[in-house]
Design an enzyme around this catalytic site. Structure first.
Site, PDB file in Angstrom:
ATOM      1  N   ASN A 185      45.094  69.172  24.447  1.00 15.78           N
ATOM      2  CA  ASN A 185      43.700  68.875  24.750  1.00 15.78           C
ATOM      3  C   ASN A 185      43.193  69.716  25.919  1.00 15.78           C
ATOM      4  OD1 ASN A 185      41.194  67.728  25.203  1.00 15.78           O
ATOM      5  ND2 ASN A 185      41.854  65.654  24.776  1.00 15.78           N
ATOM      6  N   ASP A 186      43.612  69.374  27.110  1.00 14.83           N
ATOM      7  CA  ASP A 186      43.064  70.062  28.281  1.00 14.83           C
ATOM      8  C   ASP A 186      43.342  71.566  28.276  1.00 14.83           C
ATOM      9  OD1 ASP A 186      42.132  67.652  29.255  1.00 14.83           O
ATOM     10  OD2 ASP A 186      44.020  67.220  30.269  1.00 14.83           O
TER      11      ASP A 186
END
Lengths: 101, 463
Positions: free
Chosen positions: B389-390
């Protein structure tokens, strides 16, 4: 007595440069095993713990010394096994690559 | 010391140190890494055994008991733990080392309170050892999920932390000045408390940096204990501890800096920034998340020329590595070029993702790091993001985002992006991901192992 500590300081300074030099060449791929491996190497603390407990005289010193030995032994065995497990995987993948065309 | 013992013990320690250095060096290449740890292990074993030859030691039964308990516990725990849980295991064993260093400092302080040079060094070793074990415990609890991984903050946190540190140090110095060992108790209690408080506000995303930092700190604590021991009855062991401890302290500090740089964070902001506690405001993301079903995703992959897989921690948590390996083999059988894009901090530690993929049998010449793979994304047909995600959030390129400046994988530059994700939640850093709303992004919801398993089934049907 103080002379010993100064000698140790000189040795420590040199060791710091060695530590810096050794790690500056490690690829990211190996950062996790390296962190784990250096974690194992400070397990040398067990030697200090053995000496601390070996010269402990009062029950309080013995109790704290025993805690030190238990923790030091966990550090050294756990650190070794974890590092070995991680590196064993790289070994297997290497053989796997040799087998595929 | 009796004549024959001194050269034997000293010689063994010198040899052990040499092998430690060579071992660390051997770990700088995958081909020699395993040999390095084996050699270091043998050297460590001999160094520990030869310590028993030292004259004047007593309490042998207690020593054997301690080694038995600690050794078995460490060995068993390290054997049974899952590979995904490796980061917290390193935190635990590192904490044990810090605790041992703190306890040795306590014994030294009790025995040598009057000797200023020894007690001063032991006090310093006690501070760092106690902070290291307490901080490592928090790191373990956060990574294990027993404590929420978001930063835990309260008003006036920094002043409170500093006050705890200052008062604790005050007790320690007072114990040295007054020669009353009783004051060491509040000293150690407050130092442990300081270690806990120090680690609480640190967010989950910064944990790898912190584990590395505590690893370096433990090394320094061991070295300080060594300094305190060199003028004692068995000084040679002290020298060995000084060298090994400083080696780890220096190597660990550099590793910490390298990791922090990979995340574009400074050590100061990691420690005091409470990353992710603040929400970015005023940025509305345009568009909506667009789902895709498994069969469509499978055919997109099957008819692509080049596929890049970007794995994250979600893949590891779901134990999907084996399925990913199957998927890779199937795609390659169809003539699709498959590469893996490994962000330096994918997973929970640098290199963690490489380890997990290697465990599944994916050879490491298919793994490419961020700088190698980023220029290739514009020419990539499909990027498959699995549980990351990040590290793929384009918000990192936008000013004002909490992620701003963090180096990311530029997967949004590919023709098509498929994201396998458990739900619609945010990543570890707690920041909304722009990538999921992009025109060329499709979301494939579900547990990574199940979804990749279904992709494999679907691909087999295409044959």
């Amino acid at each position: 007595m103080a002379a010993d500590i100064w000698t140790a300081l000189f040795i420590g300074l040199l060791a710091a440069f060695v530590g810096y030099e050794v790690i500056s060449r490690v690829p990211v791929l190996l950062h996790t095993p390296l962190m784990s491996g250096s974690n194992f190497i400070h397990g040398i603390v067990l030697v200090g713990a053995i000496i601390a407990l070996g010269f402990a005289t009062t029950p309080l010193e013995q109790a704290i010394g025993l805690v030190a030995v238990i923790m030091g032994a966990m550090n050294v065995t756990g650190g070794y096994v974890v590092t070995e497990r991680i590196l064993a995987m790289f070994d297997r993948s290497k053989k796997g690559r040799g087998g595929t065309p | 010391m009796i004549a024959w013992q001194e050269p034997l013990v000293d010689g063994v320690y010198v040899l052990a140190i040499l092998v430690f250095i060579l071992g660390l060096r051997a770990m700088s290449s995958p081909a020699t890494a395993r040999r390095g740890i084996l050699q270091a292990g043998v050297a460590m074993l001999i160094a520990i055994l030869v310590t028993f030859v030292e004259p004047g030691l007593s309490n042998f039964a207690l020593i054997a008991l301690g080694i038995g308990i600690g050794g078995l516990a460490g060995w068993y725990w390290a054997r049974v733990v899952q590979m995904t849980a490796m980061p917290q295991m390193v935190a635990v064993f590192n904490g044990m080392g810090g605790g041992a260093a703190g306890a040795i400092a306590a014994v030294e302080l009790l025995g040598n309170l009057g000797d200023r040079s020894i007690s001063g060094l032991a006090l310093a070793g006690g501070v760092i050892g106690a902070v290291s074990i307490a901080g490592s415990v928090i790191a373990f609890l956060k990574l294990q999920g027993w404590l929420r991984s978001k930063p835990i903050v309260f008003p006036g946190q920094q002043p409170v932390n500093m006050a705890v540190l200052a008062i604790g140090l005050g007790f320690g110095v007072y114990a040295l000045a007054s020669l009353e060992a009783l004051w060491l108790l509040p000293f150690f209690v407050l130092m442990l408390l300081f270690g806990l408080l120090l680690a609480l506000p640190i967010g989950g995303a910064d944990m790898p940096v912190i584990i590395s930092l505590f690893n370096a700190l433990t090394g320094i604590a061991v070295a300080l204990d060594g300094f305190a021991l060199v003028s004692g009855p068995l000084g040679d062991a002290g020298y060995a501890m000084v060298i090994a401890g400083t080696l780890v302290g220096a190597a660990g500090s550099l590793l910490t800096l390298l990791m922090a740089r990979a995340m574009n964070r400074s050590i100061g902001s990691v420690l005091f920034g409470a990353f992710g506690a603040t929400e970015e405001s005023g940025v509305a993301i345009q568009g909506a998340m667009k789902p895709i079903d498994v069969d469509d995703a499978a055919s997109l992959l099957a008819y692509a020329g080049t596929v890049v897989i970007a794995p994250g921690y979600g893949m590891a948590v779901a134990q999907a590595q084996q399925k990913v390996k199957e998927l890779t083999d199937l795609l390659e059988a169809k003539g699709v070029s498959v590469k893996f894009a490994i962000h330096p901090v994918a997973g929970r530690m640098p290199g963690h993702m490489n380890v997990l993929l290697a465990e599944a049998g994916i050879s490491y010449d298919k793994l490419f790091d961020r700088d190698e793979i980023n220029p290739e994304f514009p020419a990539t047909d499909v990027v498959l993001v699995i549980g990351a995600n990040d590290v793929v959030n384009p918000a990192a390129r936008r000013a004002g985002s909490p992620l701003q400046g963090m180096p990311i994988l530029d997967v949004d530059g590919a023709h098509q992006v498929i994201v396998i994700k458990r739900g619609q939640g945010k990543g570890f850093a707690g920041v909304e991901n722009d990538l999921f709303y992009k025109e060329n992004t499709r979301m494939l919801y579900g547990d990574a192992q199940q979804v990749v398993g279904k992709l494999v089934q679907s691909l087999k049907k295409l044959e």
